[in-house]
Design a protein around this motif. Structure first.
Motif, PDB file in Angstrom:
ATOM      1  N   THR A   1       1.860   4.900  10.094  1.00 49.97           N
ATOM      2  CA  THR A   1       1.231   3.601  10.358  1.00 49.97           C
ATOM      3  C   THR A   1       0.524   3.643  11.703  1.00 49.97           C
ATOM      4  OG1 THR A   1       2.869   2.384   9.060  1.00 49.97           O
ATOM      5  CG2 THR A   1       1.634   1.137  10.698  1.00 49.97           C
ATOM      6  N   ALA A   2      -0.800   3.373  11.674  1.00 54.89           N
ATOM      7  CA  ALA A   2      -1.609   3.398  12.898  1.00 54.89           C
ATOM      8  C   ALA A   2      -2.303   2.052  13.052  1.00 54.89           C
ATOM      9  CB  ALA A   2      -2.635   4.524  12.832  1.00 54.89           C
ATOM     10  N   PRO A   3      -1.699   1.096  13.743  1.00 50.67           N
ATOM     11  CA  PRO A   3      -2.283  -0.252  13.884  1.00 50.67           C
ATOM     12  C   PRO A   3      -3.692  -0.247  14.470  1.00 50.67           C
ATOM     13  CG  PRO A   3      -0.023  -0.211  14.664  1.00 50.67           C
ATOM     14  CD  PRO A   3      -0.411   1.215  14.443  1.00 50.67           C
TER      15      PRO A   3
ATOM     16  N   TYR B   1       0.813  -1.211   0.000  1.00 50.92           N
ATOM     17  CA  TYR B   1       0.000   0.000   0.000  1.00 50.92           C
ATOM     18  C   TYR B   1       0.854   1.272   0.000  1.00 50.92           C
ATOM     19  CZ  TYR B   1       0.920  -0.549   5.046  1.00 50.92           C
ATOM     20  OH  TYR B   1       1.512  -0.718   6.273  1.00 50.92           O
ATOM     21  N   ILE B   2       2.167   1.128   0.134  1.00 52.16           N
ATOM     22  CA  ILE B   2       3.063   2.283   0.061  1.00 52.16           C
ATOM     23  C   ILE B   2       3.587   2.383  -1.374  1.00 52.16           C
ATOM     24  CG2 ILE B   2       5.159   3.359   0.957  1.00 52.16           C
ATOM     25  CD1 ILE B   2       4.815   1.722   3.489  1.00 52.16           C
ATOM     26  N   THR B   3       3.272   3.476  -2.063  1.00 48.78           N
ATOM     27  CA  THR B   3       3.652   3.660  -3.463  1.00 48.78           C
ATOM     28  C   THR B   3       4.313   5.022  -3.648  1.00 48.78           C
ATOM     29  OG1 THR B   3       1.575   4.704  -4.131  1.00 48.78           O
ATOM     30  CG2 THR B   3       1.634   2.288  -4.125  1.00 48.78           C
ATOM     31  N   THR B   4       4.792   5.273  -4.860  1.00 44.83           N
ATOM     32  CA  THR B   4       5.390   6.574  -5.205  1.00 44.83           C
ATOM     33  C   THR B   4       4.446   7.401  -6.061  1.00 44.83           C
ATOM     34  OG1 THR B   4       6.476   5.544  -7.125  1.00 44.83           O
ATOM     35  CG2 THR B   4       7.757   5.702  -5.082  1.00 44.83           C
TER      36      THR B   4
ATOM     37  N   TYR C   1      -2.995  -2.576  10.844  1.00 52.11           N
ATOM     38  CA  TYR C   1      -3.130  -3.525  11.955  1.00 52.11           C
ATOM     39  C   TYR C   1      -2.264  -4.759  11.707  1.00 52.11           C
ATOM     40  CZ  TYR C   1      -5.319  -6.874  15.161  1.00 52.11           C
ATOM     41  OH  TYR C   1      -5.544  -7.818  16.135  1.00 52.11           O
ATOM     42  N   LEU C   2      -2.309  -5.271  10.475  1.00 50.53           N
ATOM     43  CA  LEU C   2      -1.509  -6.449  10.147  1.00 50.53           C
ATOM     44  C   LEU C   2      -0.020  -6.130  10.202  1.00 50.53           C
ATOM     45  CD1 LEU C   2      -3.625  -7.871   7.166  1.00 50.53           C
ATOM     46  CD2 LEU C   2      -3.539  -8.705   9.522  1.00 50.53           C
ATOM     47  N   THR C   3       0.338  -4.927   9.746  1.00 49.02           N
ATOM     48  CA  THR C   3       1.740  -4.508   9.843  1.00 49.02           C
ATOM     49  C   THR C   3       2.162  -4.400  11.307  1.00 49.02           C
ATOM     50  OG1 THR C   3       1.581  -3.289   7.759  1.00 49.02           O
ATOM     51  CG2 THR C   3       3.381  -2.698   9.234  1.00 49.02           C
TER      52      THR C   3
END
Length: 747
Positions: free
Chosen positions: A84-86, A72-75, A93-95
């Motif tokens: 990132t907010a789990p 989900y992180i792109t340029t 959350y998965l990260t």
């Protein structure tokens, strides 16, 4: 990634920036740098070099670790670095689980910041109580600016889920939930799937795929209504310790059985706890979570079916059938299966599952009040304000539409479709009226003809009826309503109206009252009427009951309603008789009618009885059948060559039929434009004007009309004269011949 020197126009002009290399040019554009000036790249390196380093939070006194995110992180936008907010998103959350990040979710049930959002090094506790989607967003941006940590803020478009009811963006929160593990009985659930009949068959594959991939079932919800999860939380430990055992469950169950689910919300802990825990009431607080509604509906088998079965209240478990839309394989069908398998030692809660599509408008669009294309079932039944434009069709027409469509997929409905359905309904109703009307003088106990004495055509008709009844019964038993409806309509149209009942008019209206050919026909119509009413009853109950209440005779058994007694074994067990013969006759009849159309267009003949047909075939088998049914040259009673029923003249409803030995015989007798080869039978066929005089009563042409005395009039054939004489004998009345006026001469 790379490190670049900041530009004098950005922040303090001295800071260095960390950014994805592919986004340097994008940032230069967003910073609106003067022409010719660029961000100076100091160093470049792989993203892996950043993993494990830490950074200072701009608003709080805490450090966080840099981790590797997902796809989900792109340029495409931003800097290549994301927050990132789990506690606020599935991917985050998965990260967070992967890297063991703290689960922080500083948002309450109404979407406002909690005290966890307080203690900011910049604004203190100002965020607490603010609406996340309202002033909270603005306050956070202002705090970042105050801290000197915001380089640029801008709006940009991206996909984000909105609540369908409120049309507002949703807030994701990671909260403590209750789960039911499916792993322990997944195999049992898959085995139970095999014991169920799935209609259509594809339903089995759908639910198996859902069960196979099913994770733990989250059975708790945070809603202000619903069935409560009856658990108590320890105040001292903040809810990490719970109280939920057989004693608390039994006690709460007895309370809810008496007072309903609202008791959980109304009563205090001291009232909800059993006697053995009442002295600890101050230690516990009742939970506010509710059960997942799919758990509620999924366990409905227990209260609706199983409980009544155990109490012998007329229902049995498992249920005969579950019926819902095709989207319920992941919903109700699955939740019902899982709860029942878990509670009933692997048993599914249903014997069969039927799924259907959804109702669309005539153009195939989803119905919507805003589009104004909703079809109100009540309006179809009762009609609208303007009955001419929106007639009242009644419930049966709506039921007939439902039964006629292929419910396996989405179905369409609208004014034109309902109107077409009504035409089919009228066809069935008119068929029933014909059958009833021709039994007015028929008493089954006195007038019925024994089966062995019936003509071949009548035995064939009874055999055909039994085949139809068995086909309809099998279709309905397998929920194939469209197949049943189509078979009933086909039988009523093709077998009855277009052939048997059309041919029967000569027997019913022309023969003497007690003539064997008339009574045998009534015997068959009697069976047809009862079979017809019974077969349509599940689909058209009002019409079927209307028929049954208007039977012109007393039924054999005490069947006061069409729904009593079911389909009799007798009606369903007539054997197939001479099917090939009568299929051939109907094919030849169709071919004769095709040739007759040309003669009608040229006004050579009007009705079919105005014509004579010449038929030739080189097929010995076909010729043998046609010759067997070739009747007397003239209309006489009793018939000599046939039984008066199984003959071509009445089967074709044509005055004369000639089976000839060559095609030349046809071309000699008929004009070439009125000849042709039949597409169905392969016979060569010709038609011409019938010979003789038209009988004034039966309308058949015959050379002997008027040659049998003039007591009943000069324009009768011998058969009609005998019928009138029989009527006089049985009724004691005298027939008065109508006066036939001679046509005035044409000048």
């Amino acid at each position: 990634y790379c490190i670049v020197d900041s530009h004098p126009s950005v922040l303090d002009g001295k800071s260095k920036l960390l950014v994805a290399t592919g986004l340097v040019k994008t940032l230069e554009s967003k910073f609106e740098l003067p022409e010719g000036e660029n961000l100076n790249v100091i160093a470049t390196f792989d993203g892996e070099a950043l993993v494990g380093t830490s950074y200072q939070h701009p608003l709080y006194d805490r450090k966080s670790e840099v981790i590797a995110g997902g796809d989900y992180i792109t340029t495409e936008s931003g800097t290549g670095l994301v927050h990132t907010a789990p506690g606020h998103g599935q991917e985050d959350y998965l990260t967070g689980l992967k890297y063991g990040l703290e689960l922080l979710s500083p948002v309450d049930d109404v979407g406002k910041f909690t005290t966890e959002a307080g203690s900011s090094t910049v604004v203190g506790d100002d965020f607490v109580g603010m609406s996340v989607l309202g002033e909270g967003n603005i306050a956070v941006i202002e705090a970042l600016e105050k801290a000197g940590a915001l380089i640029r803020a801008e709006d940009y478009g991206h996909k984000y889920p909105y609540d369908w009811r409120t049309k507002k963006p949703t807030i994701f929160r990671a909260t403590a939930q209750w789960f039911a593990s499916v792993e322990g009985f997944r195999d049992a659930a898959l085995d139970a799937v095999e014991t169920v009949k799935w209609i259509p068959d594809v339903g089995k594959n759908r639910i198996k795929s859902f069960v196979e991939s099913r994770g733990d079932w989250c059975i708790s919800r945070q809603r202000s209504w619903g069935v409560p999860i009856p658990v108590f939380y320890d105040k001292e430990t903040g809810g990490t310790k719970t109280l939920l055992d057989e004693h608390t469950l039994d006690h709460i169950q007895s309370i809810i059985a008496e007072q309903g689910c609202d008791a959980w919300w109304k009563l205090d802990e001291v009232d909800l706890l059993p006697e053995m825990y009442k002295d600890q009431a101050d230690k516990w607080t009742k939970g506010t979570d509710t059960m997942d509604v799919w758990f509620d509906s999924g366990s409905s088998w227990a209260g609706v079916v199983q409980e009544r079965a155990e109490k012998e209240m007329g229902l049995s478990f498992p249920a005969d059938v579950y019926l819902e839309g095709s989207d319920q394989h992941r919903g109700w069908f699955q939740s019902s299966l899982l709860t029942s398998v878990a509670a009933n030692k692997g048993q599914a809660p249903y014997k069969a599952v039927l799924t259907h599509g959804f109702v669309l408008d005539e153009k195939g669009f989803k119905m919507s009040k805003s589009l104004g294309n909703v079809v109100n079932p009540l309006q179809v039944i009762e009609g609208g304000n303007n009955k001419k434009l929106e007639p009242a069709y009644g419930a049966d027409v709506l039921r007939l539409w439902v039964a006629s469509v292929d419910y396996a997929g989405d179905v369409r409905v609208g004014a034109n479709i309902i109107k077409q359905t009504f035409e089919s309904y009228r066809k069935l109703r008119n068929t029933a009226r014909y059958l009833i009307g021709n039994l007015a003088d028929y008493d089954p106990s006195k007038d019925a003809v024994a089966y062995d004495d019936l003509p071949s055509m009548d035995k064939w008709m009874l055999g055909s009826m039994s085949q139809v009844l068995n086909e309809v019964d099998d279709a309905l038993s397998n929920y194939q309503f469209g197949r049943a409806t189509n078979e009933i309509l086909r039988f009523a149209t093709a077998d009855l109206s277009n052939f048997y009942l059309d041919v029967a008019k000569d027997r019913l209206y022309i023969s003497a009252v007690d003539d064997a050919r008339r009574r045998s026909c009534q015997t068959v119509i009697h069976a047809l009427l009862e079979g017809f009413a019974k077969s349509i009853a599940p689909i058209l109950p009002h019409m079927a009951e209307d028929i049954w209440q208007n039977l012109p005779y007393k039924t054999e058994e005490d069947n006061s309603s069409v729904f009593e007694g079911g389909l009799s074994e007798k009606l369903m067990s007539y054997p197939e008789v001479d099917a090939e013969k009568w299929d051939l006759v109907r094919n030849v009849r169709t071919d004769v009618n095709q040739v007759l159309e040309s003669a009608r267009k040229d006004k050579l003949v009007g009705a079919s009885l105005d014509a004579a047909a010449y038929i030739y075939t080189s097929d010995d088998k076909i010729k043998a059948v046609l010759s067997e049914l070739d009747g007397d040259e003239s209309l006489i009673t009793p018939s000599v060559k046939t039984n008066g029923v199984d003959e071509l003249r009445t089967a074709f409803m044509i005055s004369q039929v000639h089976i000839v030995d060559s095609e030349d015989a046809i071309t000699e007798a008929c004009d070439s434009e009125y000849t042709g080869k039949g597409e169905l039978s392969g016979c060569m066929i010709g038609v011409k004007k019938a010979e003789g005089t038209k009988c004034g009563r039966c309308w058949f042409y015959d050379k002997e009309v008027g040659n049998h005395g003039s007591k009943y009039g000069p324009d009768l054939c011998q058969r009609c004269g005998e019928a009138i004489f029989s009527w006089e004998e049985s009724s004691g009345n005298e027939f008065s011949a109508p006066v036939v006026e001679e046509a005035a001469p044409v000048a």
